[in-house]
Design an enzyme around this catalytic site. Structure first.
Site, PDB file in Angstrom:
ATOM      1  N   SER A   1       0.810  -1.221   0.000  1.00  0.00           N
ATOM      2  CA  SER A   1       0.000   0.000   0.000  1.00  0.00           C
ATOM      3  C   SER A   1       0.844   1.272   0.000  1.00  0.00           C
ATOM      4  CB  SER A   1      -0.882   0.035   1.256  1.00  0.00           C
ATOM      5  OG  SER A   1      -1.621  -1.141   1.372  1.00  0.00           O
TER       6      SER A   1
HETATM    7  N1  SAH Z   1      -1.284  -4.600   5.485  1.00  0.00           N
HETATM    8  C1  SAH Z   1      -0.381  -5.073   4.470  1.00  0.00           C
HETATM    9  C2  SAH Z   1      -0.955  -5.035   3.066  1.00  0.00           C
HETATM   10  C3  SAH Z   1      -1.946  -6.104   2.933  1.00  0.00           C
HETATM   11  S1  SAH Z   1      -2.397  -6.527   1.301  1.00  0.00           S
HETATM   12  C4  SAH Z   1       0.964  -4.398   4.498  1.00  0.00           C
HETATM   13  O1  SAH Z   1       1.166  -3.480   5.329  1.00  0.00           O
HETATM   14  O2  SAH Z   1       1.839  -4.776   3.720  1.00  0.00           O
HETATM   15  C5  SAH Z   1      -3.753  -7.587   1.752  1.00  0.00           C
HETATM   16  C6  SAH Z   1      -3.359  -8.891   2.371  1.00  0.00           C
HETATM   17  O3  SAH Z   1      -4.560  -9.518   2.822  1.00  0.00           O
HETATM   18  C7  SAH Z   1      -2.699  -9.853   1.407  1.00  0.00           C
HETATM   19  O4  SAH Z   1      -1.465 -10.223   1.940  1.00  0.00           O
HETATM   20  C8  SAH Z   1      -3.664 -11.040   1.380  1.00  0.00           C
HETATM   21  O5  SAH Z   1      -3.015 -12.290   1.284  1.00  0.00           O
HETATM   22  C9  SAH Z   1      -4.379 -10.906   2.708  1.00  0.00           C
HETATM   23  N2  SAH Z   1      -5.686 -11.562   2.802  1.00  0.00           N
HETATM   24  C10 SAH Z   1      -6.633 -11.700   1.838  1.00  0.00           C
HETATM   25  N3  SAH Z   1      -7.709 -12.351   2.328  1.00  0.00           N
HETATM   26  C11 SAH Z   1      -7.440 -12.623   3.636  1.00  0.00           C
HETATM   27  C12 SAH Z   1      -8.170 -13.282   4.675  1.00  0.00           C
HETATM   28  N4  SAH Z   1      -9.380 -13.809   4.476  1.00  0.00           N
HETATM   29  N5  SAH Z   1      -7.590 -13.382   5.891  1.00  0.00           N
HETATM   30  C13 SAH Z   1      -6.344 -12.863   6.112  1.00  0.00           C
HETATM   31  N6  SAH Z   1      -5.620 -12.249   5.155  1.00  0.00           N
HETATM   32  C14 SAH Z   1      -6.153 -12.114   3.934  1.00  0.00           C
END
Ligand code: SAH
Length: 250
Positions: free
Chosen positions: A100
């Site tokens: 992000s």
């Molecule tokens: N907060 C992160 C960016 C996250 S991107 C950072 O600071 O880098 C979104 C993430 O959510 C991805 O890694 C994806 O694998 C995860 N994700 C998607 N669905 C999910 C779920 N049901 N439970 C947990 N994680 C999930």
């Protein structure tokens, strides 16, 4: 093109976010940062990021600004892309995914009004960067990641950086984390089509939930959901955004 669309939508709705590209995508393949050395050459880039993208774009909470200054964002990004770590936008981190934009991390952090005693749940650990920013402001961050490789590499970086108040778990965050509930703050960094009910249930009275809600790979609305002392829920739409979908295991 979608990014440009988002850019203009965001600009129209939030003049303070004029240059913000509200794209917040996923993160894969962060496995090589564990042995990365911190490099003071990144300090100036981080300072500029804070001045221009964070403080300069309207993030007012001094503690949030300071946390963005402290966390070495480049260590959460694979070496091949690290030079772009402090760019004003999402950065590719492997397999077509991105981390992000810094402004979005700061905005979400400010909106949930972190307090030093707070217990936080994050759904979507990704690189671990958002968890690291939050962990500087609250008592403990519990963070859940669906992809085991991401959870492992995030945990390794956070361990390397000596964060002791972050617990990473591999799993589906749709149901929250009942064993550690209730939470003062829940932050969701992947977009569900509807708000998962368990995440509202696991909020304390007075708690804040920030979540992008909407269709997969289309413009979603960042929602701030607050539970008052009597348990009543109030929802405010903050900004159009685009996050990767919250996925459910097969
Ligand atoms: N907060 C992160 C960016 C996250 S991107 C950072 O600071 O880098 C979104 C993430 O959510 C991805 O890694 C994806 O694998 C995860 N994700 C998607 N669905 C999910 C779920 N049901 N439970 C947990 N994680 C999930």
């Amino acid at each position: 093109m979608l990014r440009q669309l988002l850019h203009s939508v965001a600009s129209a709705r939030r003049p303070g976010a004029l240059r913000a590209c509200l794209t917040a995508l996923s993160c894969f393949g962060c496995g090589d940062q564990v042995n990365a050395q911190d490099d003071s050459s990144y300090d100036a880039a981080r300072e500029t990021m804070v001045r221009e993208q964070i403080a300069g774009r309207g993030i007012r909470d001094a503690r949030v600004v300071e946390a963005m200054r402290q966390v070495p964002r480049h260590l959460f990004i694979p070496a091949a892309e690290r030079a772009r770590a402090y760019d004003d936008g999402p950065v590719p981190i492997g397999q077509g995914q991105t981390i992000s934009q810094p402004y979005i991390v700061a905005l979400m952090t400010e909106l949930v009004r972190p307090q030093s005693g707070d217990r936080v749940l994050e759904v979507g650990t990704g690189s671990g960067y958002q968890a690291a920013v939050l962990a500087r402001l609250v008592a403990h961050v519990y963070t859940v990641e669906l992809e085991e490789t991401l959870a492992r590499s995030a945990a390794a970086v956070l361990r390397e950086l000596d964060y002791k108040n972050i617990t990473v778990r591999t799993g589906d965050g749709y149901g929250g984390w009942p064993e550690h509930a209730p939470f003062d703050i829940v932050i969701v960094t992947a977009a569900p089509e509807q708000v998962p009910p368990a995440l509202i249930e696991q909020l304390k009275p007075g708690g804040r939930l920030i979540v992008p809600v909407g269709p997969r790979f289309q413009v979603q609305q960042l929602q701030l959901i607050e539970k008052d002392a009597s348990g009543a829920i109030r929802t405010r739409e903050v900004s159009p955004v685009m996050f990767v979908p919250l996925r459910r295991p097969q």
